[in-house]
Design an enzyme around this catalytic site. Structure first.
Site, PDB file in Angstrom:
ATOM      1  N   LYS A  11       1.186  -0.940  -0.116  1.00 23.76           N
ATOM      2  CA  LYS A  11       0.116  -0.138   0.239  1.00 23.76           C
ATOM      3  C   LYS A  11       0.438   1.619  -0.045  1.00 23.76           C
ATOM      4  O   LYS A  11       1.776   0.872  -0.644  1.00 23.76           O
ATOM      5  CB  LYS A  11      -1.292  -0.170   1.379  1.00 23.76           C
ATOM      6  CG  LYS A  11      -1.809  -1.087   1.416  1.00 23.76           C
ATOM      7  CD  LYS A  11      -2.734  -1.764   2.241  1.00 23.76           C
ATOM      8  CE  LYS A  11      -3.282  -2.661   2.776  1.00 23.76           C
ATOM      9  NZ  LYS A  11      -5.014  -3.157   2.954  1.00 23.76           N
ATOM     10  N   HIS A  94      -8.312  -3.871  -6.163  1.00 19.91           N
ATOM     11  CA  HIS A  94      -7.679  -3.722  -5.009  1.00 19.91           C
ATOM     12  C   HIS A  94      -9.699  -3.231  -4.564  1.00 19.91           C
ATOM     13  O   HIS A  94      -9.797  -1.413  -4.708  1.00 19.91           O
ATOM     14  CB  HIS A  94      -6.811  -2.525  -4.243  1.00 19.91           C
ATOM     15  CG  HIS A  94      -6.788  -3.698  -3.108  1.00 19.91           C
ATOM     16  ND1 HIS A  94      -7.274  -2.537  -1.889  1.00 19.91           N
ATOM     17  CD2 HIS A  94      -5.857  -4.450  -2.674  1.00 19.91           C
ATOM     18  CE1 HIS A  94      -7.030  -3.106  -0.457  1.00 19.91           C
ATOM     19  NE2 HIS A  94      -5.944  -4.257  -1.274  1.00 19.91           N
ATOM     20  N   GLU A  96      -9.286  -0.637  -1.633  1.00 19.30           N
ATOM     21  CA  GLU A  96      -8.992   0.602  -1.860  1.00 19.30           C
ATOM     22  C   GLU A  96      -8.946   1.303  -2.665  1.00 19.30           C
ATOM     23  O   GLU A  96      -9.715   2.331  -2.811  1.00 19.30           O
ATOM     24  CB  GLU A  96      -7.495   0.678  -0.677  1.00 19.30           C
ATOM     25  CG  GLU A  96      -7.991   0.283   0.441  1.00 19.30           C
ATOM     26  CD  GLU A  96      -6.601  -0.336   1.453  1.00 19.30           C
ATOM     27  OE1 GLU A  96      -5.610   0.036   0.733  1.00 19.30           O
ATOM     28  OE2 GLU A  96      -6.730  -0.825   2.162  1.00 19.30           O
ATOM     29  N   GLU A 166     -10.425 -11.227  -1.898  1.00 25.21           N
ATOM     30  CA  GLU A 166     -10.716 -10.076  -0.480  1.00 25.21           C
ATOM     31  C   GLU A 166     -11.763  -9.629  -0.210  1.00 25.21           C
ATOM     32  O   GLU A 166     -11.930  -8.268  -0.419  1.00 25.21           O
ATOM     33  CB  GLU A 166      -9.792  -9.095  -0.884  1.00 25.21           C
ATOM     34  CG  GLU A 166      -8.093  -9.840  -1.071  1.00 25.21           C
ATOM     35  CD  GLU A 166      -7.169  -8.783  -0.826  1.00 25.21           C
ATOM     36  OE1 GLU A 166      -6.076  -8.616  -0.402  1.00 25.21           O
ATOM     37  OE2 GLU A 166      -7.113  -7.524  -1.547  1.00 25.21           O
ATOM     38  N   GLY A 172      -7.002  -5.545   5.825  1.00 22.17           N
ATOM     39  CA  GLY A 172      -6.736  -4.786   7.363  1.00 22.17           C
ATOM     40  C   GLY A 172      -7.681  -3.961   8.494  1.00 22.17           C
ATOM     41  O   GLY A 172      -7.920  -3.205   9.878  1.00 22.17           O
ATOM     42  N   SER A 212      -6.819  -9.779   5.962  1.00 19.01           N
ATOM     43  CA  SER A 212      -5.879 -10.382   7.285  1.00 19.01           C
ATOM     44  C   SER A 212      -5.035 -11.631   7.577  1.00 19.01           C
ATOM     45  O   SER A 212      -4.941 -12.683   8.599  1.00 19.01           O
ATOM     46  CB  SER A 212      -7.545 -10.277   8.626  1.00 19.01           C
ATOM     47  OG  SER A 212      -7.572  -8.690   8.786  1.00 19.01           O
TER      48      SER A 212
HETATM   49  C1  PEP Z   1      -4.854  -6.248   1.116  1.00 17.85           C
HETATM   50  O1  PEP Z   1      -4.082  -5.195   1.542  1.00 17.85           O
HETATM   51  O2  PEP Z   1      -4.836  -6.904  -0.345  1.00 17.85           O
HETATM   52  C2  PEP Z   1      -4.631  -7.053   2.397  1.00 17.85           C
HETATM   53  C3  PEP Z   1      -5.590  -7.816   2.780  1.00 17.85           C
HETATM   54  O3  PEP Z   1      -4.351  -6.426   3.558  1.00 17.85           O
HETATM   55  P1  PEP Z   1      -4.367  -6.612   5.109  1.00 17.85           P
HETATM   56  O4  PEP Z   1      -3.160  -8.190   4.576  1.00 17.85           O
HETATM   57  O5  PEP Z   1      -3.846  -6.201   6.373  1.00 17.85           O
HETATM   58  O6  PEP Z   1      -5.984  -7.517   5.438  1.00 17.85           O
END
Ligand code: PEP
Length: 250
Positions: A11, A94, A96, A166, A172, A212
């Site tokens: 990130k 992603h 985000e 995801e 996160g 996570s």
């Molecule tokens: C990600 O950024 O794709 C992600 C899964 O973050 P985290 O592992 O921190 O949850």
């Protein structure tokens, strides 16, 4: 049969110097050959990282890309620019970027096509938000994202794609999906790929879990038959933790 991929998504973390230090640290350890190891760094660090990682088992990825090769797109970076910098992978879609930067399935699709045409491996992210999960729409949501995001690819092109499932509520937050729930959605994504392309493509395409993931829980995901590694944010920022993730996937 499918090689697992552990991809770190840094990130908006690490200066060029910090990024290079990280790679130098992990290069002191023997990385397992049977795991594809990728670090997705901020744009600025990519040329230096690609240079450091040249000839090693570490692949370097960007976190976004534009679909045009060049032009009046202030602030954007293209596939040929990434290729020229020695980059091999790119994260596309992603959550985000979908949430904060108006990424849509249509822009994901353009970027995926441009990445493949230009010789980058796209890591395409899909996943439901909490309200969608709670209202039982998870499969419908990811199916739609897969259909639209990967629309128009040939079977040969599709085999080059890595999908990252995801769930947005798990990113996160420290609230990881259970391995069983992730396996259920990922096997559904694989079935969706079989329906859209063919069974051989579905058998070959790598599908990661992300959300996570940590050294303490990665083993539970890797043990699932349809989960081919992980896309990892927070736990990829420290060399020791990242190495544990890679070793656990071997
Ligand atoms: C990600 O950024 O794709 C992600 C899964 O973050 P985290 O592992 O921190 O949850």
């Amino acid at each position: 049969m499918r090689t697992p991929v552990i991809a770190g998504n840094w990130k908006m973390h690490k200066t060029v110097e910090e990024a290079v230090d990280f790679v130098e640290t992990i290069q002191r350890s023997e990385l397992p050959g049977e795991v594809e190891t990728v670090l997705c760094a901020p744009f600025l660090a990519l040329p230096a990282l690609a240079e450091k990682a040249k000839g090693s088992k570490i692949g370097i990825g960007a976190q976004n890309v534009h679909w045009e090769e060049q032009g009046a797109y202030t602030g954007e970076v293209s596939v040929p620019m990434l290729k020229a910098a020695g980059v091999q992978y790119v994260i596309i879609g992603h959550s985000e970027r979908r949430t904060y930067f108006a990424e849509t399935d249509e822009t994901v699709n353009r970027k995926v096509k441009a990445a493949i045409a230009g010789g980058l491996t796209p890591i395409v992210c899909v996943g439901e938000v909490l309200e969608e999960r709670e209202s039982g729409q998870t499969k419908q949501v990811v199916q739609e994202q897969v259909k639209k995001g990967l629309n128009g690819l040939s079977s040969e092109e599709m085999k080059k794609v890595i999908i990252a499932y995801e769930p947005v509520w798990a990113i996160g937050t420290g609230k990881a999906s259970t391995a069983e729930d992730a396996e259920e959605v990922i096997s559904f994504i694989r079935k969706t790929v079989a329906d859209l392309f063919d069974q051989q493509v579905a058998n070959e395409v790598r599908i990661q879990y992300g959300g996570s993931v940590k050294p303490e829980n990665i083993g539970t995901y890797i043990a699932q038959p349809n989960i081919d590694g992980a896309l990892v944010g927070g736990a990829s920022l420290e060399p020791a933790s990242f190495l544990k993730l890679v070793e656990a996937a071997a």
